[in-house]
Design an enzyme around this catalytic site. Sequence first.
Site, mmCIF file in Angstrom:
data_model
loop_
_atom_site.group_PDB
_atom_site.id
_atom_site.type_symbol
_atom_site.label_atom_id
_atom_site.label_comp_id
_atom_site.label_asym_id
_atom_site.label_seq_id
_atom_site.Cartn_x
_atom_site.Cartn_y
_atom_site.Cartn_z
ATOM 1 N N ASP A 40 -7.210 -55.503 -21.040
ATOM 2 C CA ASP A 40 -6.201 -55.147 -20.370
ATOM 3 C C ASP A 40 -5.439 -55.756 -19.858
ATOM 4 O O ASP A 40 -5.921 -56.396 -18.925
ATOM 5 C CB ASP A 40 -6.703 -53.818 -19.167
ATOM 6 C CG ASP A 40 -5.361 -52.473 -19.474
ATOM 7 O OD1 ASP A 40 -3.780 -53.488 -19.531
ATOM 8 O OD2 ASP A 40 -5.337 -51.216 -19.423
ATOM 9 N N THR A 80 0.238 -49.972 -22.681
ATOM 10 C CA THR A 80 -0.998 -49.895 -22.912
ATOM 11 C C THR A 80 -1.578 -49.169 -23.782
ATOM 12 O O THR A 80 -2.006 -49.623 -24.692
ATOM 13 C CB THR A 80 -1.953 -49.323 -21.978
ATOM 14 O OG1 THR A 80 -1.458 -50.628 -20.587
ATOM 15 C CG2 THR A 80 -3.290 -49.348 -21.449
ATOM 16 N N LYS A 160 -9.729 -46.080 -17.864
ATOM 17 C CA LYS A 160 -8.292 -45.620 -17.915
ATOM 18 C C LYS A 160 -8.110 -44.508 -19.693
ATOM 19 O O LYS A 160 -8.806 -45.294 -20.459
ATOM 20 C CB LYS A 160 -6.799 -46.270 -18.671
ATOM 21 C CG LYS A 160 -6.801 -47.428 -17.726
ATOM 22 C CD LYS A 160 -5.063 -48.177 -18.777
ATOM 23 C CE LYS A 160 -5.153 -49.274 -16.612
ATOM 24 N NZ LYS A 160 -4.011 -49.703 -17.818
ATOM 25 N N ASP A 161 -8.171 -42.845 -19.395
ATOM 26 C CA ASP A 161 -8.019 -42.466 -20.943
ATOM 27 C C ASP A 161 -6.844 -43.530 -21.499
ATOM 28 O O ASP A 161 -7.022 -42.770 -22.831
ATOM 29 C CB ASP A 161 -7.569 -41.319 -20.272
ATOM 30 C CG ASP A 161 -6.330 -40.780 -19.650
ATOM 31 O OD1 ASP A 161 -5.873 -41.581 -19.222
ATOM 32 O OD2 ASP A 161 -5.646 -39.630 -19.327
ATOM 33 N N ARG A 162 -6.219 -43.596 -20.648
ATOM 34 C CA ARG A 162 -5.187 -43.552 -22.260
ATOM 35 C C ARG A 162 -5.509 -45.092 -23.229
ATOM 36 O O ARG A 162 -4.963 -45.773 -23.972
ATOM 37 C CB ARG A 162 -3.854 -44.521 -21.847
ATOM 38 C CG ARG A 162 -3.163 -44.893 -20.532
ATOM 39 C CD ARG A 162 -1.982 -45.531 -20.561
ATOM 40 N NE ARG A 162 -2.454 -45.798 -19.297
ATOM 41 C CZ ARG A 162 -1.247 -45.770 -17.973
ATOM 42 N NH1 ARG A 162 -2.114 -44.235 -17.532
ATOM 43 N NH2 ARG A 162 -1.720 -47.004 -17.078
ATOM 44 N N ASP A 303 -5.357 -55.057 -15.330
ATOM 45 C CA ASP A 303 -4.794 -55.227 -15.404
ATOM 46 C C ASP A 303 -3.890 -54.943 -14.019
ATOM 47 O O ASP A 303 -2.831 -54.622 -13.876
ATOM 48 C CB ASP A 303 -4.329 -53.901 -16.234
ATOM 49 C CG ASP A 303 -2.912 -53.445 -16.759
ATOM 50 O OD1 ASP A 303 -1.826 -54.274 -17.144
ATOM 51 O OD2 ASP A 303 -2.469 -52.054 -15.996
ATOM 52 N N ASP A 350 -4.438 -55.435 -25.424
ATOM 53 C CA ASP A 350 -3.188 -54.650 -25.191
ATOM 54 C C ASP A 350 -1.953 -54.869 -25.013
ATOM 55 O O ASP A 350 -1.093 -54.579 -25.914
ATOM 56 C CB ASP A 350 -3.116 -53.426 -24.865
ATOM 57 C CG ASP A 350 -3.480 -53.517 -23.194
ATOM 58 O OD1 ASP A 350 -3.432 -54.699 -22.615
ATOM 59 O OD2 ASP A 350 -3.534 -52.369 -21.882
ATOM 60 N N HIS A 489 4.828 -55.931 -17.677
ATOM 61 C CA HIS A 489 4.754 -56.601 -19.490
ATOM 62 C C HIS A 489 6.169 -54.824 -20.427
ATOM 63 O O HIS A 489 6.537 -54.340 -19.355
ATOM 64 C CB HIS A 489 3.769 -56.320 -20.191
ATOM 65 C CG HIS A 489 3.106 -55.415 -19.321
ATOM 66 N ND1 HIS A 489 2.376 -54.154 -19.928
ATOM 67 C CD2 HIS A 489 1.335 -54.682 -18.448
ATOM 68 C CE1 HIS A 489 1.909 -52.989 -19.349
ATOM 69 N NE2 HIS A 489 1.562 -53.476 -18.570
#
Length: 553
Positions: A40, A80, A160-162, A303, A350, A489
């Site tokens: 990330d 993301t 992260k779930d996403r 990230d 990402d 970002h």
Amino acid sequence: MLIERCPFRSLRGIGGLVSLLVSCGTWAEPPRLVVVIAVDQMRADYVDLFAEHYVGGLRRLRDEGAVFTEGHQDHALTWTAPGHATIATGVFPSRHGIVANDFWDRVAQQPVGAVADPATALVGVVGRTGSSPFRLLRLGLGDWLKAQSPGSKVASVSLKDRAAIPLAGKSPDVVYWYDLQTGRFVTSDYYLSALPDWVTAFNAAGFVDRYHGSQWTKLLPAPVYDDSPWRELAGRDPSQYSLFPHALGTPGQLPGRRYYANFRSSPYADLVTLEFAMGLVEHEQLGRDDAPDLLFIGLSAADYIGHRFGPYSHEIHDQFLRLDDYLGDFLAYLDEYVGADRYVVALSADHGALPIPERLADLGIDAARIHPNELLRFIAPVLEAAQARGDLSTKPVLEYRSGPVFRFSGAAPSAADLDALQRAVAARLLEHPQVAAAYTYNDQLRGDVDDEAWADSFGRSFHPDRAPDVTVKLREYQLLREVATGTDHGSPYRYDTHVPIIFFGAGVAAGRHTDRVRTADIAPTLASILGIAVPDDLHGHDLYPFFWYRYGN
Ligand SMILES: [Zn+2]
């Protein structure tokens, strides 16, 4: 006979061609395991920038892999969830539908999260809403594999779930992510009704808690970091130049929610994720039989660290030196457990990140920070004037969320009113000195975007059911951020789109490739390596011909 391309795909299942297969290269079977690692906020320049001191996994990937030096997340809204979904599906957000981390559902007329699913519950903690890929509109690499190879397994893990969810597609076997409230790895009942015993044991074993009360210190001696080309400051105060060491939790106290949330912005969060990934390999028996398996790993610590300290901070430098170390151990584990000639790794990101704008300004670049409230205040007079003229049926509420996009909620003006409002707001935004373009929903829907250089990029982030009313393109190096420090970002510019794309492992010829390629190419390339068919309508292309191993190379 000269063989132009390693033909295991076309020859698989064909008997009597052993000599051809042998002359082709080192392997004639698809790998038993494909590992997709999405780091990330890993900018492409980190591959070389810190390489002098890479001795582990990043060293191996860089030196022995096929390194694409011009890889891009080729859509405008570089967030993301879209970035991860594009890696896994081979199509842009306009088609996979995950256009941002949070977006406006125009049908339901409400804001929604990319993976938040009110119809699911978390598994691993009690009484909390879960997440699922139900908003993902496309099947991904994992789905293609399972459809064509029912014995294959697909697993995914991230902080992260996403990240973990869009990577894994619609029908994976297991998906886990880190719960920032409890420090546990959890899933949702979309995937499983209960945590397997090994995950419960992993959560109880203290992999996260063991760092409580400790400090994040620099891995290598201080002079290594002073060689950094820039020395970013999180803010404007030079005394913040180096914040090391970073305390993790408060000694003498028990780890709590604050610790578990902050833990994500330490390198150790990636180490724990990789330790969990090794648990997945072992307990899901990935790479153990002839049916190829897929493991997705989202490494998210960079990230959180990058947002706080910037891309050219000592913290990011140290994060990647440590990630190199962790990935070295992880690859050694795969060598041992799966076999060095039986797995392939793809590494990408990402999105990238903008350097701290104040540091860019120090270098004479026209860079600056802008608070979203300033843009909201800037357009407020337009709304008030429109309402005073009676052009608006109700008072619209302007919201900013998930980037420089605005939506009008809490109001239901007529279609004509909405069109007029979009145009008026976009026109006003264009008067702001830090705004380069403003696209209205209706113009984007009609493809009537008067900005040739960037229209395609924004078009690749546009889904008609999931778009805001006005999308803003700030000028390059302008950072929209609610806090006075750190960075972000989300723009269509190179600093956000340029990411590493590296393939490594069995059958991959080492080399550097300068062709401009895209993260949408990753899934069809891995499908090609796996010997599986892909949908006809992908945006991405097969990169395997760039680097398949040829005998004698
Ligand atoms: Zn991200």
